[in-house]
Write an enzyme that holds these catalytic residues in place. Structure first.
Site, PDB file in Angstrom:
ATOM      1  N   CYS A 140       4.637 -12.679  17.925  1.00  8.08           N
ATOM      2  CA  CYS A 140       3.689 -13.542  17.213  1.00  8.08           C
ATOM      3  C   CYS A 140       4.512 -14.571  16.445  1.00  8.08           C
ATOM      4  O   CYS A 140       5.742 -14.594  16.559  1.00  8.08           O
ATOM      5  CB  CYS A 140       2.720 -12.762  16.317  1.00  8.08           C
ATOM      6  SG  CYS A 140       3.442 -12.002  14.862  1.00  8.08           S
ATOM      7  N   ARG A 194       0.684  -9.622  13.332  1.00  5.99           N
ATOM      8  CA  ARG A 194       0.132  -9.143  14.602  1.00  5.99           C
ATOM      9  C   ARG A 194       1.132  -8.378  15.458  1.00  5.99           C
ATOM     10  O   ARG A 194       0.813  -7.303  15.980  1.00  5.99           O
ATOM     11  CB  ARG A 194      -0.441 -10.317  15.399  1.00  5.99           C
ATOM     12  CG  ARG A 194      -1.597 -10.992  14.688  1.00  5.99           C
ATOM     13  CD  ARG A 194      -1.963 -12.296  15.337  1.00  5.99           C
ATOM     14  NE  ARG A 194      -0.905 -13.288  15.145  1.00  5.99           N
ATOM     15  CZ  ARG A 194      -0.881 -14.478  15.728  1.00  5.99           C
ATOM     16  NH1 ARG A 194      -1.842 -14.813  16.572  1.00  5.99           N
ATOM     17  NH2 ARG A 194       0.093 -15.333  15.487  1.00  5.99           N
ATOM     18  N   ASP A 237      -4.327 -14.811  13.906  1.00  5.52           N
ATOM     19  CA  ASP A 237      -3.364 -14.536  12.843  1.00  5.52           C
ATOM     20  C   ASP A 237      -4.119 -14.303  11.535  1.00  5.52           C
ATOM     21  O   ASP A 237      -4.761 -15.219  11.025  1.00  5.52           O
ATOM     22  CB  ASP A 237      -2.407 -15.715  12.698  1.00  5.52           C
ATOM     23  CG  ASP A 237      -1.227 -15.409  11.798  1.00  5.52           C
ATOM     24  OD1 ASP A 237      -1.251 -14.368  11.097  1.00  5.52           O
ATOM     25  OD2 ASP A 237      -0.280 -16.208  11.788  1.00  5.52           O
TER      26      ASP A 237
END
Length: 155
Positions: free
Chosen positions: A9, A15, A124
């Protein structure tokens, strides 16, 4: 033969550490062996830090532990890993841009496994969604990791 999975990520604090821990847990519960899982960042802002406290708290709420230390993706990751997962379209664009020609790693979006098309982006949660966003990301990872394992790793 050991297969290697890398979760990516933007900053490797929200994440991808959640996805890493969830994938490891999913594999352990299914008794799938010979799979190594790691996570890394596109950007280097948080290198050396731990995951976001909200990500750690979300995992703890589900009985999981996160000890990950942030690292940035490296060129050799594209030849060392079999599967590299992005969480959203921006991650995927960056991964395609960074991947050396002839790389071994298959670049995949995690949400393409098991999630409906409208929910395939693992958003996100860092800025926008507080604790609720982390739980949503966790739940998406649970579904996607199980689906990927069944489709690709349990053959």
């Amino acid at each position: 033969m050991v297969r290697k999975v890398l979760m990516i990520c933007l900053g490797n604090i929200c994440r991808s550490p959640i996805a890493e821990v969830v994938m490891v847990d999913t594999l352990e519960k299914a008794n799938v062996k010979d799979v190594e899982v790691d996570s890394a960042a596109i950007g280097g802002w948080h290198v050396g830090n731990r995951a976001d406290p909200r990500a750690i708290s979300t995992l703890q709420k589900h009985g999981l532990k996160c000890t990950h230390i942030v690292r940035q993706i490296r060129k050799q990751d594209f030849s060392e890993f079999d599967y590299i997962f992005g969480m959203d379209e921006d991650n995927m664009s960056e991964l395609r841009r960074l991947a050396p020609k002839g790389s071994k790693a298959e670049l995949l979006m995690l949400g393409d496994f098991g999630l409906e098309k409208k929910n395939r982006i693992i958003e996100d949660p860092y800025y926008e969604r507080g604790a609720e966003g982390f739980e949503t990301a966790y739940q998406q990872c649970v579904v996607a990791c199980a689906a990927f394992m069944k489709e690709r790793l349990q053959k």
